[in-house]
Enzyme design. Sequence first.
Site, PDB file in Angstrom:
ATOM      1  N   TYR A  72     -65.850 -64.341  83.963  1.00  0.00           N
ATOM      2  CA  TYR A  72     -64.752 -63.524  84.498  1.00  0.00           C
ATOM      3  C   TYR A  72     -64.646 -63.686  86.018  1.00  0.00           C
ATOM      4  O   TYR A  72     -63.562 -63.830  86.566  1.00  0.00           O
ATOM      5  CB  TYR A  72     -64.984 -62.050  84.143  1.00  0.00           C
ATOM      6  CG  TYR A  72     -63.786 -61.166  84.434  1.00  0.00           C
ATOM      7  CD1 TYR A  72     -62.880 -60.857  83.421  1.00  0.00           C
ATOM      8  CD2 TYR A  72     -63.565 -60.650  85.706  1.00  0.00           C
ATOM      9  CE1 TYR A  72     -61.772 -60.064  83.672  1.00  0.00           C
ATOM     10  CE2 TYR A  72     -62.455 -59.852  85.965  1.00  0.00           C
ATOM     11  CZ  TYR A  72     -61.566 -59.560  84.947  1.00  0.00           C
ATOM     12  OH  TYR A  72     -60.471 -58.779  85.203  1.00  0.00           O
ATOM     13  N   PHE A 124     -35.135 -72.838  93.784  1.00  0.00           N
ATOM     14  CA  PHE A 124     -35.160 -72.955  92.320  1.00  0.00           C
ATOM     15  C   PHE A 124     -34.764 -71.611  91.696  1.00  0.00           C
ATOM     16  O   PHE A 124     -34.887 -70.569  92.334  1.00  0.00           O
ATOM     17  CB  PHE A 124     -36.557 -73.384  91.844  1.00  0.00           C
ATOM     18  CG  PHE A 124     -36.602 -73.600  90.361  1.00  0.00           C
ATOM     19  CD1 PHE A 124     -35.856 -74.612  89.782  1.00  0.00           C
ATOM     20  CD2 PHE A 124     -37.340 -72.763  89.532  1.00  0.00           C
ATOM     21  CE1 PHE A 124     -35.858 -74.796  88.404  1.00  0.00           C
ATOM     22  CE2 PHE A 124     -37.343 -72.940  88.152  1.00  0.00           C
ATOM     23  CZ  PHE A 124     -36.602 -73.959  87.594  1.00  0.00           C
ATOM     24  N   ASP A 125     -34.303 -71.631  90.455  1.00  0.00           N
ATOM     25  CA  ASP A 125     -33.739 -70.403  89.875  1.00  0.00           C
ATOM     26  C   ASP A 125     -34.733 -69.244  89.773  1.00  0.00           C
ATOM     27  O   ASP A 125     -34.363 -68.094  90.009  1.00  0.00           O
ATOM     28  CB  ASP A 125     -33.029 -70.653  88.534  1.00  0.00           C
ATOM     29  CG  ASP A 125     -33.920 -71.276  87.483  1.00  0.00           C
ATOM     30  OD1 ASP A 125     -34.877 -71.963  87.867  1.00  0.00           O
ATOM     31  OD2 ASP A 125     -33.650 -71.108  86.290  1.00  0.00           O
ATOM     32  N   ASP A 215     -42.610 -74.574  98.338  1.00  0.00           N
ATOM     33  CA  ASP A 215     -42.550 -74.471  96.876  1.00  0.00           C
ATOM     34  C   ASP A 215     -42.914 -75.871  96.378  1.00  0.00           C
ATOM     35  O   ASP A 215     -42.147 -76.817  96.512  1.00  0.00           O
ATOM     36  CB  ASP A 215     -41.146 -74.047  96.447  1.00  0.00           C
ATOM     37  CG  ASP A 215     -40.986 -74.012  94.939  1.00  0.00           C
ATOM     38  OD1 ASP A 215     -41.896 -74.482  94.223  1.00  0.00           O
ATOM     39  OD2 ASP A 215     -39.947 -73.527  94.463  1.00  0.00           O
ATOM     40  N   ALA A 217     -44.015 -77.537  93.437  1.00  0.00           N
ATOM     41  CA  ALA A 217     -44.107 -78.053  92.067  1.00  0.00           C
ATOM     42  C   ALA A 217     -44.235 -79.585  92.027  1.00  0.00           C
ATOM     43  O   ALA A 217     -45.022 -80.131  91.273  1.00  0.00           O
ATOM     44  CB  ALA A 217     -42.905 -77.592  91.264  1.00  0.00           C
ATOM     45  N   LYS A 258     -46.160 -79.317  86.731  1.00  0.00           N
ATOM     46  CA  LYS A 258     -45.456 -80.562  87.068  1.00  0.00           C
ATOM     47  C   LYS A 258     -46.475 -81.574  87.623  1.00  0.00           C
ATOM     48  O   LYS A 258     -47.122 -82.271  86.863  1.00  0.00           O
ATOM     49  CB  LYS A 258     -44.342 -80.288  88.089  1.00  0.00           C
ATOM     50  CG  LYS A 258     -43.118 -79.582  87.498  1.00  0.00           C
ATOM     51  CD  LYS A 258     -43.253 -78.104  87.489  1.00  0.00           C
ATOM     52  CE  LYS A 258     -41.952 -77.411  87.180  1.00  0.00           C
ATOM     53  NZ  LYS A 258     -42.172 -75.972  86.973  1.00  0.00           N
ATOM     54  N   HIS A 450     -29.202 -68.535  81.652  1.00  0.00           N
ATOM     55  CA  HIS A 450     -29.134 -69.838  80.977  1.00  0.00           C
ATOM     56  C   HIS A 450     -30.160 -69.989  79.853  1.00  0.00           C
ATOM     57  O   HIS A 450     -29.944 -70.746  78.924  1.00  0.00           O
ATOM     58  CB  HIS A 450     -29.288 -70.980  81.990  1.00  0.00           C
ATOM     59  CG  HIS A 450     -30.588 -70.998  82.711  1.00  0.00           C
ATOM     60  ND1 HIS A 450     -30.914 -70.058  83.659  1.00  0.00           N
ATOM     61  CD2 HIS A 450     -31.660 -71.815  82.600  1.00  0.00           C
ATOM     62  CE1 HIS A 450     -32.124 -70.312  84.099  1.00  0.00           C
ATOM     63  NE2 HIS A 450     -32.609 -71.367  83.479  1.00  0.00           N
TER      64      HIS A 450
HETATM   65  N1  F0G Z   1     -40.278 -74.072  91.703  1.00  0.00           N
HETATM   66  C1  F0G Z   1     -39.702 -75.200  91.272  1.00  0.00           C
HETATM   67  C2  F0G Z   1     -39.189 -76.179  92.259  1.00  0.00           C
HETATM   68  C3  F0G Z   1     -39.602 -75.431  89.901  1.00  0.00           C
HETATM   69  O1  F0G Z   1     -39.015 -76.554  89.485  1.00  0.00           O
HETATM   70  C4  F0G Z   1     -40.119 -74.487  88.999  1.00  0.00           C
HETATM   71  C5  F0G Z   1     -40.028 -74.690  87.569  1.00  0.00           C
HETATM   72  C6  F0G Z   1     -40.736 -73.331  89.496  1.00  0.00           C
HETATM   73  C7  F0G Z   1     -40.797 -73.160  90.862  1.00  0.00           C
HETATM   74  C8  F0G Z   1     -41.315 -72.279  88.593  1.00  0.00           C
HETATM   75  O2  F0G Z   1     -42.464 -72.726  88.018  1.00  0.00           O
HETATM   76  O3  F0G Z   1     -41.983 -72.813  85.551  1.00  0.00           O
HETATM   77  O4  F0G Z   1     -44.309 -72.804  86.422  1.00  0.00           O
HETATM   78  O5  F0G Z   1     -42.947 -70.763  86.531  1.00  0.00           O
HETATM   79  N2  F0G Z   1     -39.305 -75.551  87.049  1.00  0.00           N
HETATM   80  C9  F0G Z   1     -39.195 -75.883  85.655  1.00  0.00           C
HETATM   81  C10 F0G Z   1     -38.135 -76.938  85.489  1.00  0.00           C
HETATM   82  C11 F0G Z   1     -39.039 -74.738  84.744  1.00  0.00           C
HETATM   83  O6  F0G Z   1     -37.788 -77.217  84.339  1.00  0.00           O
HETATM   84  O7  F0G Z   1     -37.684 -77.501  86.479  1.00  0.00           O
HETATM   85  P1  F0G Z   1     -42.946 -72.251  86.541  1.00  0.00           P
END
Ligand code: F0G
Length: 458
Positions: A72, A124-125, A215, A217, A258, A450
């Site tokens: 843990y 990102f969304d 950010d 990813a 990613k 979406h």
């Molecule tokens: N930031 C970026 C640039 C992303 O592309 C994503 C996720 C996230 C943050 C959020 O990360 O999914 O681990 O919570 N992108 C995926 C996509 C979902 O299909 O581009 P997460």
Amino acid sequence: MELPFAELYKIKMVETIKKSTREQRDQWLAEAYNNVFNLRSEYVFIDLLTDSGTGAMSDKQWSQMMIGDESYAGASSYINMKKIIKALFGFNDFLPTHQGRAAENVLFSVLVKQGNVIPGNSHFDTTKGHIEFRKATAIDCTIDEAFDTTIYHPFKGNLDVTKLKAVYENYPTAQVPMVIITVTNNTSGGQPVSMQNIKEVAELSRKHGVKVVLDSARFAENAYFIKKREEGFADKSIKEIVKEMYSYADAMTMSSKKDAIVNMGGFIGFKERELYEKASVYNIMFEGFVTYGGMSGRDMNALCQGLDEGTEFDYLDTRIRQVEYLADKLLDHGVPILQPTGGHAIFIDAKKFFPEIAKEEYIAQTLVVELYLEGGIRAVEVGTLLADRDPETRENRYPALELVRLAIPRRVYTNSHMDYIAAAVCNVYDRRNTIKKGLTIKKEASIMRHFTVELERL
Ligand code: F0G
């Protein structure tokens, strides 16, 4: 004869995928309300919905899973993560989280207050969602070149420093807690941000007392493009480039699904101890104790190995050249795609593909539907559906670009699959003039619609 390019891996384990008939796909899509997120994966032949969490782990990653420490507190898997995060990014402190949006949730719980503005390059969304959920505003400062799919610019992910300056001049410092640089810029096409731009944004932000958050990813793919395209980096290793990128940052949020090539996981990296300590409180509430934060020990181990492999040039070269291979096939056939090709995906310009469909009829989603019907290929809309409604007016936000993303999972498909995808896209392109009507919404959620939206064909 010159020896051709070949993947720098061989395949040790396979998974069967099934083809289907057009009639089956018609039925399945209708049952899914024309939303491919609602499809069962077994109804998909080639899944390009996302490159997130869909990569193939290596033998070394799998072997690391066996020796994960599930304690843990203070697990060796946590210590492994601490070491590699320090080595790669230079951060002393980090918090594990279950994925990228969880990292955003924890960090923004500290940094974002109602009424704040957060500049960035096409957030990102989920990032935008976490900002707007806190009644703050995301301001897009991406360079204008990003919104013309045909202009060649080596770093279309860049922020426009003039736009950023205007934000800093128009709002009091107390209202702007951070700038978010997304590497690579997913929303505008998997486009990289140059080292020069990261540096300039950081210098300007520091002058205004604004924190710089990356950010991250697809940070390794971003570093690959810096090596390939930016003067002065050709002879540097990916790991050296990454180290320099993060020397300009105060913090990072990471979706490890990613570029760390794992199926689940994330983290936040911190330069300042104080910010780490504040965020720790939220991590414990939302994710788990600070030494596991929603991840199991084995997953942390696989993540460490993935971070190391994912920042090797040969791996990145194989990956990005596969994306280019598909792009070249589409370009040869005249399919309008965003140029230059991004790191993780091909983005089809749906407005150019279907010039006759009205913007109110969800142009890009119409193409997503057609690609599924044509070849059982699951792509994703990056257009009006994703852009969501304005939180104030509740009107649709029509983005400058209506894109369809073909995201290529890492180390999963071969170039024969790329040939199949190209043929399917080209077939839809050849019959594009027969498709004049799009879709209408029957049901939608109030935020991030979406994922669950239900649509009807007009
Ligand atoms: N930031 C970026 C640039 C992303 O592309 C994503 C996720 C996230 C943050 C959020 O990360 O999914 O681990 O919570 N992108 C995926 C996509 C979902 O299909 O581009 P997460």
